[in-house]
Scaffold this motif. Structure first.
Motif, PDB file in Angstrom:
ATOM      1  N   LEU A 198      33.856  39.847  40.875  1.00 31.47           N
ATOM      2  CA  LEU A 198      32.898  38.804  40.482  1.00 31.47           C
ATOM      3  C   LEU A 198      33.403  38.101  39.227  1.00 31.47           C
ATOM      4  CD1 LEU A 198      29.960  37.534  40.634  1.00 31.47           C
ATOM      5  CD2 LEU A 198      29.288  39.378  39.056  1.00 31.47           C
ATOM      6  N   THR A 199      33.339  36.773  39.230  1.00 31.45           N
ATOM      7  CA  THR A 199      33.760  36.018  38.055  1.00 31.45           C
ATOM      8  C   THR A 199      32.880  34.782  37.885  1.00 31.45           C
ATOM      9  OG1 THR A 199      35.694  35.171  36.854  1.00 31.45           O
ATOM     10  CG2 THR A 199      35.527  34.577  39.196  1.00 31.45           C
ATOM     11  N   GLY A 200      33.082  34.092  36.794  1.00 33.67           N
ATOM     12  CA  GLY A 200      32.333  32.871  36.498  1.00 33.67           C
ATOM     13  C   GLY A 200      32.699  32.404  35.107  1.00 33.67           C
ATOM     14  N   GLY A 201      32.403  31.165  34.805  1.00 31.00           N
ATOM     15  CA  GLY A 201      32.714  30.623  33.483  1.00 31.00           C
ATOM     16  C   GLY A 201      31.810  31.195  32.401  1.00 31.00           C
ATOM     17  N   THR A 229      36.332  37.945  46.802  1.00 29.85           N
ATOM     18  CA  THR A 229      35.943  37.540  45.452  1.00 29.85           C
ATOM     19  C   THR A 229      34.705  36.644  45.502  1.00 29.85           C
ATOM     20  OG1 THR A 229      37.487  35.682  45.549  1.00 29.85           O
ATOM     21  CG2 THR A 229      38.282  37.709  44.491  1.00 29.85           C
ATOM     22  N   ILE A 230      33.921  36.722  44.422  1.00 32.74           N
ATOM     23  CA  ILE A 230      32.676  35.958  44.303  1.00 32.74           C
ATOM     24  C   ILE A 230      32.719  35.202  42.975  1.00 32.74           C
ATOM     25  CG2 ILE A 230      30.149  36.102  44.193  1.00 32.74           C
ATOM     26  CD1 ILE A 230      30.598  39.078  45.359  1.00 32.74           C
ATOM     27  N   SER A 231      32.424  33.921  43.017  1.00 28.01           N
ATOM     28  CA  SER A 231      32.398  33.141  41.784  1.00 28.01           C
ATOM     29  C   SER A 231      31.000  32.562  41.563  1.00 28.01           C
ATOM     30  CB  SER A 231      33.419  32.008  41.860  1.00 28.01           C
ATOM     31  OG  SER A 231      33.440  31.306  40.633  1.00 28.01           O
ATOM     32  N   ILE A 232      30.543  32.620  40.315  1.00 29.21           N
ATOM     33  CA  ILE A 232      29.242  32.037  39.964  1.00 29.21           C
ATOM     34  C   ILE A 232      29.484  30.591  39.563  1.00 29.21           C
ATOM     35  CG2 ILE A 232      27.229  32.203  38.439  1.00 29.21           C
ATOM     36  CD1 ILE A 232      28.241  35.156  37.906  1.00 29.21           C
ATOM     37  N   ASP A 265      36.150  33.612  47.573  1.00 31.50           N
ATOM     38  CA  ASP A 265      35.732  33.727  48.973  1.00 31.50           C
ATOM     39  C   ASP A 265      34.257  33.349  49.140  1.00 31.50           C
ATOM     40  OD1 ASP A 265      38.218  34.953  50.115  1.00 31.50           O
ATOM     41  OD2 ASP A 265      37.760  36.460  48.595  1.00 31.50           O
ATOM     42  N   PHE A 266      33.455  33.659  48.118  1.00 21.44           N
ATOM     43  CA  PHE A 266      32.022  33.355  48.131  1.00 21.44           C
ATOM     44  C   PHE A 266      31.635  32.765  46.781  1.00 21.44           C
ATOM     45  CE2 PHE A 266      32.616  37.192  50.758  1.00 21.44           C
ATOM     46  CZ  PHE A 266      32.090  36.765  51.973  1.00 21.44           C
ATOM     47  N   SER A 267      30.561  31.964  46.772  1.00 22.81           N
ATOM     48  CA  SER A 267      30.069  31.484  45.474  1.00 22.81           C
ATOM     49  C   SER A 267      28.552  31.618  45.413  1.00 22.81           C
ATOM     50  CB  SER A 267      30.501  30.043  45.203  1.00 22.81           C
ATOM     51  OG  SER A 267      29.867  29.150  46.064  1.00 22.81           O
TER      52      SER A 267
END
Length: 197
Positions: free
Chosen positions: A7-10, A131-134, A174-176
């Motif tokens: 999981l990631t995000g700015g 992977t998942i991004s916010i 892969d997902f957001s």
């Protein structure tokens, strides 16, 4: 079999809140920032190397790392920051990869969510099942960061611009998850995503 998602995000995208919601819904959660703290605890190789490089002045009276003192040194001099990253970067990576490997060996059908702010920058994506991004509206991100860190608009924009953009992270993931609205909307987003994982 256990599955592991990155999981990631700015900055100010709500990573901690998202991680808490995953946990509340039965996922096991992990945080790379905790790993970063673990590799510099008193008695660790990391703290010994940092002390050797930056002297004992960066220690608190109890022998632990004084992050503020070290921060003043490394954030005012790029060379010093590179030296610090050279010490901690490898230790953090080694620990994260060991944790992911251990999670994947777990025979239980558990969903593990590992939050890594620099997931793509550190090229960790290949170690995860996906992977998942916010993502959130850039204006909302700016306002949240200004409020959270008590920054003016110029300083907040500088912090945001120093990182990989949320658009870029969203394209690589892969997902957001959209965190532009309220908590109810965010929880709905995460519950819908969990059905796909």
């Amino acid at each position: 079999m256990s599955r592991v998602y990155g999981l990631t995000g700015g900055i100010a995208s709500g990573k901690t809140t998202v991680l808490d919601i995953f946990k509340k819904n039965g996922c096991k959660t992990y945080d790379a920032d905790q790993v970063a703290r673990q590799v510099v605890v008193p008695g660790s190789v990391g703290l010994r190397e940092i002390t050797k490089q930056f002297s004992k002045h960066i220690l608190s009276t109890d022998g632990s790392l004084d992050r503020k003192k070290l921060g003043r040194i490394v954030f005012s001099d790029r060379r010093q920051l590179r030296k610090l990253t050279g010490i901690t970067g490898l230790l953090i990576r080694k620990q994260i990869l060991k944790m992911i490997s251990d999670m994947k060996k777990d025979p239980d059908p558990v969903i593990n969510i590992f939050e890594i702010p620099l997931l793509f920058e550190g090229k960790y994506q290949s170690y995860f099942d996906a992977t998942i991004s916010i993502y959130l509206d850039p204006q909302i991100q700016l306002k949240r960061l200004m409020k959270r860190n008590n920054l003016d608009e110029v300083a907040a924009k500088k912090k945001i611009e120093s990182q990989m953009s949320m658009d870029q992270k969203r394209l690589l993931a892969d997902f957001s998850i959209d965190n532009s609205q309220d908590l109810t909307h965010l929880e709905t987003e995460i519950l819908q995503l969990l059905k796909k994982l």
